[in-house]
Every structure is written in structure tokens, then in C-alpha cells.
Scaffold this motif. Structure first.
Motif, PDB file in Angstrom:
ATOM      1  N   ASP A  34       0.810  -1.222   0.000  1.00 44.49           N
ATOM      2  CA  ASP A  34       0.000   0.000   0.000  1.00 44.49           C
ATOM      3  C   ASP A  34       0.842   1.271   0.000  1.00 44.49           C
ATOM      4  OD1 ASP A  34      -2.284  -1.590   0.119  1.00 44.49           O
ATOM      5  OD2 ASP A  34      -2.214  -1.669   2.312  1.00 44.49           O
ATOM      6  N   ASP A  35       2.186   1.124  -0.054  1.00 46.17           N
ATOM      7  CA  ASP A  35       3.053   2.296   0.053  1.00 46.17           C
ATOM      8  C   ASP A  35       2.852   3.274  -1.095  1.00 46.17           C
ATOM      9  OD1 ASP A  35       4.075   1.393   2.381  1.00 46.17           O
ATOM     10  OD2 ASP A  35       5.907   0.568   1.533  1.00 46.17           O
ATOM     11  N   ALA A  36       2.735   2.758  -2.321  1.00 43.31           N
ATOM     12  CA  ALA A  36       2.610   3.636  -3.479  1.00 43.31           C
ATOM     13  C   ALA A  36       1.344   4.479  -3.397  1.00 43.31           C
ATOM     14  CB  ALA A  36       2.618   2.812  -4.770  1.00 43.31           C
ATOM     15  N   GLU A  37       0.232   3.860  -3.007  1.00 40.82           N
ATOM     16  CA  GLU A  37      -1.021   4.615  -2.920  1.00 40.82           C
ATOM     17  C   GLU A  37      -0.957   5.653  -1.809  1.00 40.82           C
ATOM     18  OE1 GLU A  37      -3.535   4.627  -5.016  1.00 40.82           O
ATOM     19  OE2 GLU A  37      -2.318   3.245  -6.210  1.00 40.82           O
ATOM     20  N   ALA A  38      -0.343   5.299  -0.681  1.00 42.40           N
ATOM     21  CA  ALA A  38      -0.204   6.250   0.426  1.00 42.40           C
ATOM     22  C   ALA A  38       0.663   7.436   0.011  1.00 42.40           C
ATOM     23  CB  ALA A  38       0.391   5.557   1.647  1.00 42.40           C
ATOM     24  N   ALA A  39       1.753   7.157  -0.720  1.00 39.87           N
ATOM     25  CA  ALA A  39       2.636   8.228  -1.173  1.00 39.87           C
ATOM     26  C   ALA A  39       1.938   9.117  -2.197  1.00 39.87           C
ATOM     27  CB  ALA A  39       3.909   7.628  -1.771  1.00 39.87           C
ATOM     28  N   LYS A  40       1.202   8.516  -3.125  1.00 39.15           N
ATOM     29  CA  LYS A  40       0.508   9.295  -4.154  1.00 39.15           C
ATOM     30  C   LYS A  40      -0.539  10.214  -3.523  1.00 39.15           C
ATOM     31  CE  LYS A  40      -0.202   7.189  -7.987  1.00 39.15           C
ATOM     32  NZ  LYS A  40      -0.736   6.306  -9.066  1.00 39.15           N
ATOM     33  N   LEU A  41      -1.254   9.709  -2.516  1.00 39.26           N
ATOM     34  CA  LEU A  41      -2.250  10.523  -1.834  1.00 39.26           C
ATOM     35  C   LEU A  41      -1.589  11.698  -1.122  1.00 39.26           C
ATOM     36  CD1 LEU A  41      -5.154  10.992  -0.882  1.00 39.26           C
ATOM     37  CD2 LEU A  41      -4.703   9.429   1.024  1.00 39.26           C
ATOM     38  N   ALA A  42      -0.457  11.448  -0.472  1.00 39.72           N
ATOM     39  CA  ALA A  42       0.247  12.520   0.235  1.00 39.72           C
ATOM     40  C   ALA A  42       0.762  13.569  -0.747  1.00 39.72           C
ATOM     41  CB  ALA A  42       1.395  11.939   1.053  1.00 39.72           C
ATOM     42  N   LEU A  43       1.264  13.149  -1.910  1.00 35.67           N
ATOM     43  CA  LEU A  43       1.730  14.093  -2.921  1.00 35.67           C
ATOM     44  C   LEU A  43       0.592  14.965  -3.431  1.00 35.67           C
ATOM     45  CD1 LEU A  43       4.206  11.868  -4.968  1.00 35.67           C
ATOM     46  CD2 LEU A  43       4.788  13.790  -3.505  1.00 35.67           C
ATOM     47  N   LYS A  44      -0.568  14.366  -3.610  1.00 33.38           N
ATOM     48  CA  LYS A  44      -1.718  15.150  -4.062  1.00 33.38           C
ATOM     49  C   LYS A  44      -2.128  16.162  -3.003  1.00 33.38           C
ATOM     50  CE  LYS A  44      -3.592  11.695  -7.261  1.00 33.38           C
ATOM     51  NZ  LYS A  44      -4.680  10.755  -7.575  1.00 33.38           N
ATOM     52  N   ASN A  45      -2.016  15.782  -1.729  1.00 31.28           N
ATOM     53  CA  ASN A  45      -2.315  16.726  -0.649  1.00 31.28           C
ATOM     54  C   ASN A  45      -1.320  17.881  -0.648  1.00 31.28           C
ATOM     55  OD1 ASN A  45      -4.583  15.455   0.395  1.00 31.28           O
ATOM     56  ND2 ASN A  45      -3.385  14.111   1.726  1.00 31.28           N
ATOM     57  N   MET A  46      -0.052  17.587  -0.934  1.00 31.28           N
ATOM     58  CA  MET A  46       0.950  18.649  -1.003  1.00 31.28           C
ATOM     59  C   MET A  46       0.679  19.556  -2.196  1.00 31.28           C
ATOM     60  SD  MET A  46       4.674  17.308   0.281  1.00 31.28           S
ATOM     61  CE  MET A  46       4.961  16.231  -1.099  1.00 31.28           C
ATOM     62  N   ALA A  47       0.321  18.954  -3.316  1.00 31.51           N
ATOM     63  CA  ALA A  47       0.028  19.757  -4.508  1.00 31.51           C
ATOM     64  C   ALA A  47      -1.162  20.675  -4.277  1.00 31.51           C
ATOM     65  CB  ALA A  47      -0.236  18.841  -5.700  1.00 31.51           C
ATOM     66  N   ALA A  48      -2.098  20.224  -3.436  1.00 29.70           N
ATOM     67  CA  ALA A  48      -3.271  21.041  -3.125  1.00 29.70           C
ATOM     68  C   ALA A  48      -2.983  22.086  -2.057  1.00 29.70           C
ATOM     69  CB  ALA A  48      -4.414  20.141  -2.662  1.00 29.70           C
ATOM     70  N   GLY A  49      -1.763  22.071  -1.503  1.00 32.86           N
ATOM     71  CA  GLY A  49      -1.395  23.053  -0.484  1.00 32.86           C
ATOM     72  C   GLY A  49      -1.799  22.675   0.919  1.00 32.86           C
ATOM     73  N   ASN A  50      -2.246  21.429   1.123  1.00 37.47           N
ATOM     74  CA  ASN A  50      -2.674  21.007   2.457  1.00 37.47           C
ATOM     75  C   ASN A  50      -1.503  20.722   3.387  1.00 37.47           C
ATOM     76  OD1 ASN A  50      -5.348  21.126   1.589  1.00 37.47           O
ATOM     77  ND2 ASN A  50      -5.321  19.011   0.863  1.00 37.47           N
ATOM     78  N   ARG A  51      -0.337  20.435   2.823  1.00 38.29           N
ATOM     79  CA  ARG A  51       0.861  20.202   3.621  1.00 38.29           C
ATOM     80  C   ARG A  51       2.067  20.484   2.756  1.00 38.29           C
ATOM     81  NH1 ARG A  51       0.344  13.873   4.933  1.00 38.29           N
ATOM     82  NH2 ARG A  51       2.055  14.417   6.318  1.00 38.29           N
ATOM     83  N   SER A  52       3.216  20.752   3.384  1.00 41.36           N
ATOM     84  CA  SER A  52       4.420  21.089   2.631  1.00 41.36           C
ATOM     85  C   SER A  52       5.436  19.954   2.622  1.00 41.36           C
ATOM     86  CB  SER A  52       5.079  22.343   3.217  1.00 41.36           C
ATOM     87  OG  SER A  52       5.448  22.110   4.576  1.00 41.36           O
ATOM     88  N   HIS A  53       5.298  18.992   3.534  1.00 43.24           N
ATOM     89  CA  HIS A  53       6.242  17.883   3.579  1.00 43.24           C
ATOM     90  C   HIS A  53       5.648  16.727   4.377  1.00 43.24           C
ATOM     91  CE1 HIS A  53       6.964  20.069   7.334  1.00 43.24           C
ATOM     92  NE2 HIS A  53       7.319  18.902   7.836  1.00 43.24           N
TER      93      HIS A  53
END
Length: 443
Positions: free
Chosen positions: A165-184
């Protein structure tokens, strides 16, 4: 050699072009300043040596072409202003640009050297997760060469993510960063985490630039922490071995209890899971509960092994094992020992407040102490002691039912009966071991 010749050739071509323009349109403004721009630009692009050669050419052009062309306009001056400007400014601009290029080159070389020696994989991604940079230890960590990674989606590269499930978790986190919800964020990827041959990597994700056309969007630093995790596991195992030897020392003082400690700890874990505690806490309870009676090390043999009823003074000394155990485990920052301290201190407290050493009541007793109390009482009922006979399983379960809500937490008592099949399996596992110990002692 060819790189050093690019700038002078460019200046010569530029001179030919501006001279042709001047000859074609004699009344147009003097085009010589364009050569200054060319010297500066080519000097920065090609380096210091090229800049010096370009400046020499520009000076020659100023003296032998620009000056004669403009002296008639300024008869009072031995040289034209255009020629003077080009002859003096060209070497200054060229050398400054060359030095700047030299500094940039050195900085880039230093960066590449650092990247070559860093244990981290350095990865840059576009907004669509396409790999832009694959540097540092990325090739070593993932066994994928840069040429095979750049231009492809990170999530399409084989073996990059270790867990399912690592890839899906990472992709979701990247989308959250792209949306400005988090920076890292930090992500731990692992495979076969419970085995000795597990692989582990730690990912440090962050945003880089706002996307403009094809600027990089995400920066990823990846660290292979497999060896570190193995070392930490070995350290934890060595700590646990020391603790187990301490438990064994206490067992030698009280051999009549058989495998009470191991049985009781496994039942504690099963009850903790039934109570909905987290996997991490349940794993700690399995180990920490084995230290619940560690304070018996400080109880004299004359009391610990006495056959028959204890006097009131002897009973007070026996009960002090809870406090002694807690004091022995106190002042540790290790989660296991901190939890063991709590269990040691509170596993003899009672739901109705009649327990010891503090007389805590109800939910004032920590849940780990209430869990240990249920399991300790149950296994004690099944165990033969110098002062009592062992109960049958049915009689022990009936007694637990009887004291639930008075001595024991009523909710935990109810949950205890829901895991009776697991308890029977645990008891079965140790019954064979107890028989073996009896035969060994007889021999």
C-alpha cells in the motif's frame, strides 16, 4: 579545446554580422555595443579562458574597425567613444562573466560530488510524478540506473515501493501537497517487516517550485535504513533478553508457579486485543506483563515459599512486592519498562477499591493494570501453590465470573469470556511444557 573556441568564433561571427549591417546601412547607430553583450554572454556560457580570448578579439575590433569608422565624427579625440567603450568594457565584462561561470561550475561540481557521496537518493518529480532528477544514492538503493528512471513516472518503476500500500499512500500525500494542504511528510516503506531479511527505506517528501510549464514540483530524499532497523531490532532483542533473564531470576525464587508468567502474559495480550487496544500497546503488554511480579525478588524465601497461611505481618511483606517491583522498574524512559512499572504497581488493585498498594478503584486503575489483574487471578487459580491446590478450568472460570464487578473490571471480565477458546489454546501449549519440567526435575 573546442569548448574554448566556441566563444571567440561566436564573437568573430558577431563582428562580421554587425560590420555587414554598418556597411549596408551607414547611417544606422553604431552596432559595436552589441559585441559587449555578446562577450558577456559567451564568457558566462563558455568560461574564463573563452572570455579572455573573446575580449582580445573585441579590443582588436574596437581599435582597428570601430575607431577608424567613428574618428571623423569626433575630430578632437584620438579615439572614438564607441571604440573606447568597447575596448575597456569588453575585457571587464568578459572576465567578470567568466569568473561568474567558473564559480557556478565549481558550485555545481561540489554539488555533484556531494550527491555522489551522499547515502540519500535524491529525486525530483514533475507535478505528474514524472522523474526529472535521479541522483545521489538512488541508483544504489533501487538498482535502477538514471537513464532508466528519468522521464518515467515514479510509481511505474519496479521495486521502488516495498509495501503493497506504500505507493497509494505516497501518491495521496503528494496530491495533498500539490493542493497546499501540507508542505512535507515522511514515509516509511518496508517489506517483510516481521522477518530478519526485511527491507526498509525512509522517504522525505517536500514541495519545490510552483509548477510553471515543466518546473519540478516535488523533491524526494530517500534513505535505505535496512541496516539501521536491523541494528535497532538487535538492540531491542538484547534489551529484552536482559529483561527475560531478570524474569527468570524471579521465577527461580518461586518455582511452584510453573509457566505462570508466560501463560499470564499471553492471556494479557489476547485480552488487550479484545479490549480494542492498539497493536503496538498489545505487543508491549505481552512483554511488560511478564514483569508483573518482579518485586518478589525482594521477598524473603521464608515468606515466599511458606506452606500454609501467612500472618498479617508476613502478608504485608508479601504485598509489598507490588511496590518493590514498581520501584525496581521506575525512572526508565523505555516504553516497555514504563508500562511494566504501571502493571507491577497496579495488578493487585481491585475494581471495588479493596486492593493494594494504593486502594485504587474502578477506572482510576490503569487499564493495563486491570487487564493484568484479570489474567493474573485466573492463572493463579489454575496454579498449585504451597498454600493451595490448583482449580480446574471450569472452576477457575466460574470464580472469575463470580468476582467480576467486585474484584475485577466487569467489562474486561465479559471480554475475558469471549476469548476463552484462545485461552484454552494457550493453556494447552504450556501443559506439555509443565509436564516436561516435572520429568526433568524428577530426574
Amino acid at each position: 579545446m573546442w569548448h574554448d573556441a566556441v566563444a571567440p568564433l561566436t564573437i568573430l561571427i558577431g563582428i562580421a554580422i554587425v560590420d555587414a549591417i554598418q556597411n549596408a546601412w551607414p547611417n544606422c547607430p553604431e552596432p559595436a555595443p552589441l559585441i559587449l553583450v555578446a562577450v558577456a554572454v559567451t564568457g558566462f556560457l563558455c568560461g574564463l579562458r573563452s572570455a579572455v580570448l573573446s575580449s582580445v578579439i573585441a579590443i582588436a575590433y574596437a581599435l582597428f574597425f570601430v575607431a577608424p569608422r567613428n574618428i571623423p565624427e569626433y575630430p578632437g579625440l584620438p579615439i572614438s567613444l564607441h571604440a573606447l567603450l568597447l575596448a575597456t568594457a569588453a575585457p571587464l565584462l568578459g572576465i567578470m562573466a567568466g569568473l561568474m561561470r567558473q564559480r557556478v561550475t565549481r558550485t555545481a561540481e561540489a554539488l555533484h560530488a556531494h550527491l555522489a557521496n551522499t547515502p540519500l537518493g535524491v529525486i525530483e518529480l514533475y507535478a505528474d510524478f514524472e522523474v526529472r532528477v535521479w541522483a545521489g544514492a538512488a541508483e544504489t538503493i533501487f538498482k535502477i540506473e538514471s537513464k532508466d528512471a528519468i522521464g518515467k513516472s515514479l510509481f511505474e518503476l519496479p521495486g521502488v515501493f516495498l509495501g503493497e500500500d506504500d505507493a497509494e499512500a505516497a501518491k495521496l500525500a503528494l496530491k495533498n501537497m500539490a493542493a497546499g494542504n501540507r508542505s512535507h511528510f515522511v514515509h516509511h516503506s518496508r517489506s517483510g517487516a516481521v522477518t530478519a531479511n526485511a527491507s526498509h527505506s525512509r522517504w522525505f517528501w517536500s514541495t519545490t517550485f510552483q509548477e510553471r510549464k515543466r518546473d519540478s514540483r516535488f523533491l524526494v530524499l530517500v534513505e535505505d535504513i535496512t541496516e539501521r532497523v536491523k541494528a535497532e531490532r538487535e538492540l531491542e532483542e538484547s534489551k529484552w533478553e536482559v529483561i527475560q533473564r531478570l524474569v527468570r531470576a524471579a521465577e527461580y525464587r518461586d518455582r511452584d508457579t510453573g509457566h505462570h508468567v508466560q501463560r499470564m502474559s499471553r492471556i494479557c495480550e489476547a485480552l488487550a486485543r479484545a479490549a480494542g487496544l492498539s497493536d503496538d500497546i498489545c505487543a508491549l503488554i505481552l512483554k511488560a506483563s511478564q514483569l508483573h511480579d518482579i518485586g518478589k525478588i525482594g521477598i524473603p524465601d521464608s515468606i515466599l515459599r511458606k506452606e500454609g497461611k501467612l500472618t498479617s505481618d508476613e502478608l504485608a511483606i508479601m504485598r509489598s512486592h507490588a511496590t518493590l517491583g514498581a520501584e525496581l522498574l521506575a525512572d526508565s524512559n523505555h516504553p516497555l519498562l514504563k508500562l511494566a512499572e504501571t502493571i507491577a504497581m497496579t495488578h493487585h488493585e481491585r475494581w471495588d477499591g479493596t486492593g493494594y498498594p494504593k486502594g485504587l478503584k474502578g477506572e482510576d486503575i490503569p487499564i493495563v493494570g486491570r487487564i493484568a489483574s484479570v489474567c493474573d487471578v485466573f492463572d493463579a487459580l489454575l496454579s498449585e501453590r504451597p498454600y493451595k491446590q490448583a482449580m480446574s478450568l471450569d472452576d477457575a472460570l466460574a470464580e472469575i465470573q463470580h468476582i467480576g464487578g467486585t474484584y475485577l473490571d466487569p467489562n474486561l471480565t465479559r471480554l475475558f469470556f469471549s476469548i476463552v477458546p484462545q485461552i484454552k489454546t494457550i493453556l494447552s501449549d504450556y501443559s506439555t511444557m509443565d509436564k516436561y519440567d516435572m520429568l526433568r526435575d524428577a530426574a
